[in-house]
Design an enzyme around this catalytic site. Structure first.
Site, mmCIF file in Angstrom:
data_model
loop_
_atom_site.group_PDB
_atom_site.id
_atom_site.type_symbol
_atom_site.label_atom_id
_atom_site.label_comp_id
_atom_site.label_asym_id
_atom_site.label_seq_id
_atom_site.Cartn_x
_atom_site.Cartn_y
_atom_site.Cartn_z
ATOM 1 N N SER A 1 0.787 -1.236 0.000
ATOM 2 C CA SER A 1 0.000 0.000 0.000
ATOM 3 C C SER A 1 0.816 1.281 0.000
ATOM 4 O O SER A 1 0.243 2.370 -0.087
ATOM 5 C CB SER A 1 -0.953 0.007 1.196
ATOM 6 N N SER B 1 -5.823 3.428 4.460
ATOM 7 C CA SER B 1 -5.309 2.537 3.420
ATOM 8 C C SER B 1 -6.457 1.863 2.677
ATOM 9 O O SER B 1 -6.471 0.645 2.473
ATOM 10 C CB SER B 1 -4.364 1.487 4.010
ATOM 11 N N LYS C 1 0.046 3.788 -2.710
ATOM 12 C CA LYS C 1 -0.999 4.809 -2.626
ATOM 13 C C LYS C 1 -0.425 6.228 -2.556
ATOM 14 O O LYS C 1 -1.153 7.202 -2.791
ATOM 15 C CB LYS C 1 -1.902 4.540 -1.428
#
Length: 481
Positions: A119, A312, A122
């Site tokens: 993640s 997230s 991102k």
């Protein structure tokens, strides 16, 4: 008379002198009388103090370097970081540390090699959304008159953070949300004003996004576990089955689920106007130029980006990538989204050579990115002249205080001391991956961007996570010269 005046004047002078002394010395004196020992006051540099509240932008934007401060010495930094970035068992670490002011590479642990970032990816999606869409942009969920009499069309506009109830302003919530109950109430009033009688039929227009709704790069296990779901341009609470939570199962058809909630709310609102609502909802499209009956607006993109990074949220990340694709003139598909993300980050000055994006959330297998590219994206957000993108640094979780870092750096370990409230970063976790990408002000006031990633882990992810936390703490706690 003169003596009286002199006495009064002397009394006033003594009061002026004694009052400040009493205010200064009174509390310690009272403490002494209570047998309390005064506590020694430790002087902590302002840039190392844990904030009492999270920054929200404005004139307190991080400065790329402290006044007169020097960047850490690469050799000293290497010795300290190499000692932390290792773990018993399997796994390979990669890392990059950049001086935020100059972009100079201060630490390089195979930082140009391709890794799986989880993640941490991102960070790129956030930068692209802010750059392409603009921080203040809002998405509209609308209702239009249908092509046939008695028909209305609910049209998704990219907002996947809808709430089933009334719209929320954000004054008492962490995030403003557009409410389907509010939309239904406005729709009922608009229909009544136009003399609606009988039964209203609802069509659902979810054609804003095109192509596949499930990425072939996502595993069926992740879909079943609720890590992601089929992507639509309208959803309640990022398609989580239970509103108000961010875990557990997600609904398979988020758009239809939202339409059904809207239909129930419209039925309730219509009762006072003398018409009813059909329980059958069909998919359709709003005709070009069709009359708009009602609309609700999402939270600004900057707030959505912050929510995505703090929680997230995979579903929101993919939706923002699709909306970025549309804003950049691309198809709102998975490929369009990843192309838009890569192009936007490249325009910010990041070297995207050899960058391969399998999705926008970091969940799919196949993404190839380096820690240097991750650190460069953070560094670009700290130094860019694009005001919209400058919202990214404030959106990252804070060590021990917010988001996915709220429970880290606060356990009394050696990483918690210098890093608590100082490190800001995006976490990433998959079965064989842990990562942390962000920025930190070191003990001398120098601002550094960093990315640490461990791949190939087997049952030692927790230990690897502690290692990257310790590495971030090294950056926070040392001048390293």
């Amino acid at each position: 008379m003169g003596r009286v005046f002199s006495g009064l004047l002397l009394t006033l002078v003594l009061a002026v002198l004694v009052l400040p002394l009493a205010l200064y010395a009174g509390p310690p004196l009272l403490a002494a009388l209570r047998s309390e020992q005064p506590q020694r006051q430790l002087v902590v540099p302002s840039h190392q103090q844990a904030p009492s509240r999270l920054a929200a932008g404005g004139d307190v934007f991080p400065v790329p370097a402290g006044t007169g401060s020097e960047a850490p010495d690469p050799a000293a930094l290497k010795e300290l970081l190499d000692a932390e970035l290792k773990v018993a068992g399997s796994g390979t670490f990669h890392g990059s540390v950049l001086d935020a002011l100059t972009g100079e590479v201060l630490y390089d642990l195979d930082g140009s090699a391709a890794v799986t970032p989880a993640s941490s990816l991102k960070v790129l999606t956030a930068a692209a959304a802010l750059a392409e869409l603009g921080a203040d942009t809002r998405f509209e969920t609308t209702v239009h008159a249908g092509k046939s009499p008695g028909t209305i069309v609910l049209k998704g506009g990219g907002d996947v953070l809808l709430t089933a109830g009334e719209s929320e302003t954000g004054e008492t919530q962490t995030l403003p949300r557009a409410g389907l109950a509010t939309l239904a109430g406005e729709t009922a009033a608009a229909l009544a004003e136009r003399g609606m009688k009988g039964t209203v039929r609802i069509q659902l227009d979810d054609t804003l996004f095109s192509g596949e709704s499930l990425s072939p790069g996502w595993s069926s296990e992740d879909v079943a576990a609720g890590e992601i779901a089929a992507l639509y341009p309208l959803a309640i609470n990022s398609a989580w089955a239970e509103e108000g939570v961010s875990s557990g199962p997600r609904v398979d058809d988020a758009a239809m689920a939202a339409a059904e909630v809207f239909a129930d709310a419209l039925e309730s609102s219509a009762a006072g106007y003398g018409f009813s609502v059909s329980t059958v909802i069909e998919r359709g499209t709003a005709a070009g130029g069709a009359e708009q009956l009602a609309a609700v607006q999402s939270a600004p993109v900057a707030d959505q980006v912050r929510h995505m990074l703090l929680t997230s949220d995979n579903y929101l990340a993919e939706a923002l990538a699709r909306m970025s694709a549309r804003a950049s003139g691309r198809e709102a598909t998975f490929d369009g989204g990843t192309e838009a993300v890569a192009a936007a980050v490249s325009r910010l000055g990041v070297d995207t050579s050899n960058l391969v994006l399998a999705d926008a959330s970091g969940l799919a297998a196949g993404t190839e990115i380096s820690t240097k590219q991750l650190a460069e994206t953070v560094q670009a957000s700290l130094t860019t002249t694009e005001n919209d993108v400058r919202a990214l640094p404030y959106s990252l979780p804070v060590a021990g205080l917010s988001g996915t870092l709220a429970s880290r750096f606060s356990d009394g370990t050696k990483a918690s001391g210098p890093a608590l409230g100082v490190v800001r970063g995006k976490t990433g976790t998959l079965f064989a991956v842990t990562s942390l990408s962000g920025y930190v002000t070191d003990a001398d006031g120098r601002l550094l961007s960093f990315a640490f990633v461990a791949n190939g882990l087997e049952a030692n992810t927790a230990q690897a996570r502690s290692a990257v936390d310790a590495a971030a703490a090294v950056l926070a706690g040392c001048g390293c010269r």
